[in-house]
Design an enzyme around this catalytic site. Structure first.
Site, PDB file in Angstrom:
ATOM      1  N   ASP A   1       0.813  -1.221   0.000  1.00 55.52           N
ATOM      2  CA  ASP A   1       0.000   0.000   0.000  1.00 55.52           C
ATOM      3  C   ASP A   1       0.848   1.274   0.000  1.00 55.52           C
ATOM      4  OD1 ASP A   1      -2.163  -1.704   0.142  1.00 55.52           O
ATOM      5  OD2 ASP A   1      -2.243  -1.637   2.330  1.00 55.52           O
TER       6      ASP A   1
ATOM      7  N   LYS B   1       1.810   2.171  -5.102  1.00 59.66           N
ATOM      8  CA  LYS B   1       2.363   1.626  -6.355  1.00 59.66           C
ATOM      9  C   LYS B   1       1.421   1.877  -7.538  1.00 59.66           C
ATOM     10  CE  LYS B   1       2.450  -2.411  -4.353  1.00 59.66           C
ATOM     11  NZ  LYS B   1       2.099  -2.047  -2.971  1.00 59.66           N
TER      12      LYS B   1
ATOM     13  N   GLY C   1      -4.504  -4.334  -3.811  1.00 60.22           N
ATOM     14  CA  GLY C   1      -5.500  -3.303  -4.105  1.00 60.22           C
ATOM     15  C   GLY C   1      -4.715  -2.055  -4.456  1.00 60.22           C
ATOM     16  N   HIS C   2      -4.676  -1.713  -5.731  1.00 60.65           N
ATOM     17  CA  HIS C   2      -3.867  -0.580  -6.201  1.00 60.65           C
ATOM     18  C   HIS C   2      -4.801   0.549  -6.628  1.00 60.65           C
ATOM     19  CE1 HIS C   2      -0.271  -3.456  -7.165  1.00 60.65           C
ATOM     20  NE2 HIS C   2      -0.636  -3.463  -5.901  1.00 60.65           N
TER      21      HIS C   2
ATOM     22  N   GLN D   1       2.045  -6.082  -3.211  1.00 62.93           N
ATOM     23  CA  GLN D   1       2.493  -6.178  -1.817  1.00 62.93           C
ATOM     24  C   GLN D   1       3.770  -5.338  -1.628  1.00 62.93           C
ATOM     25  OE1 GLN D   1       1.469  -9.589  -3.339  1.00 62.93           O
ATOM     26  NE2 GLN D   1      -0.417  -8.533  -2.842  1.00 62.93           N
TER      27      GLN D   1
ATOM     28  N   ARG E   1      -5.595   0.457   8.596  1.00 68.34           N
ATOM     29  CA  ARG E   1      -4.173   0.097   8.559  1.00 68.34           C
ATOM     30  C   ARG E   1      -3.497   0.539   9.845  1.00 68.34           C
ATOM     31  NH1 ARG E   1      -3.785   2.638   2.631  1.00 68.34           N
ATOM     32  NH2 ARG E   1      -4.583   0.893   1.426  1.00 68.34           N
TER      33      ARG E   1
END
Ligand code: GDP
Ligand code: IMO
Ligand code: MG
Length: 421
Positions: free
Chosen positions: A13, A16, A40-41, A222, A303
């Site tokens: 996260d 990217k 999840g981008h 990742q 997060r």
């Protein structure tokens, strides 16, 4: 031509997706090399917020060719959902999305096994995204897996049934209730959807692109601290997220790697379980979460947040051969008076800059304090507008790790970044 690689240097996260989207106009081909829909981008542009999971983040630039490499594990159901979502945004990927015949398929029972395994672990659970990643890679290395190439075989259903039965037998060992047909919903439709795209030996395709002078960007998923070998094992994912993973996951030789873009946040986050030396389980962490909107793009989980860890960054730079750093989310630190940066650790009374084998140990981070800029930077677009304190923060990082920062993110939109050289 060589393949440039963009990957995450922390626990995922890092931003990217946004950077791949920003860099895509410079490349002919964007290729994913590992991971699956655990990724999840997030891409933001023209007031659209879009999250890619299986497909590369180059899809919104019309001229790009996108490749799902052999190292990826593909979930047919989420693949179809993504195709439908981009189609709704008027993006047609027919003719410009290639899928490796050698990519492994995530089966409905892989997701059930993931959930059963996590439930059985109780408090020691990994915090998996429950997308079936671990069980699928286990079947790959156990030489049992179903691959994209199998879907065109008339023995596909037999293979599927055989492996499903094997999984159901394993699941008997768990005290875990499930409804297989719920998990199977949409899966076979997804298989039909995959058939609409170019199913290829992507190692040949990618190498032929390079020979023809086309430029290729490999998109990591990742982050290095989630790498199966070098991450905080067992709290990791099941693939090699490091640069070497691009070679194995696309079929490119090591001497074909060009630039390696290492993406990191101006602070640190982690989602799921496992050690996190600079975690701030306090007001500071909450402030980072609030201003950074730190909620998982795949699972929506909050997060965990903490300060930047330069030992982690140095380790990741070493493992990946990073040639350029890209720092995201500098704007989030505008809200602090003082920023802390971890430069090493005290472990058992001894100072070290290296990550120990057992990072679950009692690690006391050693911090340097840096004065923040305390001003809004979201609307800045050039280096000369940046506050001196932010330039000093960047210099501090560069001096410490020995690699230049080439891009700084000041907001989630594709326009919100500053090129430093
Ligand atoms: P990825 O998995 O590495 O692609 O990153 P994610 O998309 O999961 O998480 C990064 C989050 O930060 C997303 O919500 C992005 O929109 C957002 N983001 C990326 N760069 C920046 C930045 O420079 N500033 C801010 N505030 N948000 C950013
Ligand atoms: P992107 O590509 C952040 C984490 C999970 C869990 C561990 C194992 O968006 O950066 P898995 O589903 O692989 O079995 O989960 O890894 N994880 C991620 N964390 N970003 C990701 O991807 C992640 N993919 C997996 O939270 O701790
Ligand atoms: Mg993400």
């Amino acid at each position: 031509m060589k393949v440039d690689v963009l990957l995450g240097l922390q626990w995922g996260d890092e931003g990217k997706g946004k950077l791949v989207d920003v860099l895509t106009p410079n490349y002919d081909v964007i290729a994913r090399f590992q991971g699956g829909p655990n990724a999840g981008h997030t891409l933001e542009f023209n007031n659209i917020k879009h999250i890619t999971h299986n497909i590369p983040s180059g899809v919104f630039r019309e001229k790009s060719i996108n490749v799902i490499g052999n190292g990826v594990v593909l979930d047919p159901k989420t693949f179809k959902e993504e195709i439908d979502q981009v189609r709704a945004l008027n993006v047609d990927l027919k003719g410009r999305l290639m899928v490796s015949l050698k990519a492994h398929l995530i089966m409905p029972t892989h997701k059930i096994l993931d959930a059963a395994s996590e439930a059985a672990k109780g408090k020691t659970k990994i915090g998996s995204t429950l997308r079936g990643i671990g069980p699928t890679y286990m079947d790959k290395t156990g030489r049992n897996g179903l691959r994209v190439g199998d879907i065109v075989s008339n023995r596909f259903k037999d293979k599927y049934d055989f492996l499903t039965q094997k999984h159901l037998d394993i699941l008997k060992q768990y005290d875990f209730e499930f409804n297989l047909s719920e998990f199977e919903e949409g899966w076979f439709e997804g298989i039909e959807c995959i058939k609409d795209y170019q199913l290829v030996n992507s190692e040949y395709e990618v190498n032929n692109f390079l020979k023809a002078g086309k430029s290729v960007l490999a998109e990591g998923a990742q982050g290095t601290m989630l790498d199966i070998d070098f991450g905080s094992y067992p709290f990791v994912t099941s693939s090699n997220t490091i640069c070497a993973g691009a070679c194995a996951g696309l079929g490119i030789a090591p001497n074909m790697i060009g630039d390696v873009f290492g993406v990191f946040k101006a602070y640190s986050t982690r989602v799921g379980g496992g050690p996190f030396p600079t975690e701030q389980d306090n007001d500071t962490g909450e402030k980072l979460r609030e201003y950074g909107a730190e909620y998982g793009a795949t699972t929506g989980r909050p997060r965990r947040c903490g300060w930047l860890d330069l030992s982690v960054l140095k380790y990741s730079i070493m493992l990946n051969g990073v040639t350029q750093l890209m720092m995201t989310k500098a704007d989030v630190l505008s809200h602090f008076d003082t920023i802390k940066v971890c430069t090493g650790y005290n472990i058992d009374g001894k100072y070290t800059v290296q990550l120990p084998y057992d990072i679950e140990k009692d690690i006391e981070p050693v911090y340097s304090d840096i004065k923040s800029w305390r001003s809004e930077i979201k609307n800045l677009r050039t280096k000369k507008e940046l506050p001196d304190e932010l330039l000093e923060y960047i210099k501090f990082i560069e001096n410490h790790v020995g690699v230049p920062v080439s891009i700084v993110g000041v907001g989630p939109d594709r326009e919100q970044l500053i090129r430093l050289n």
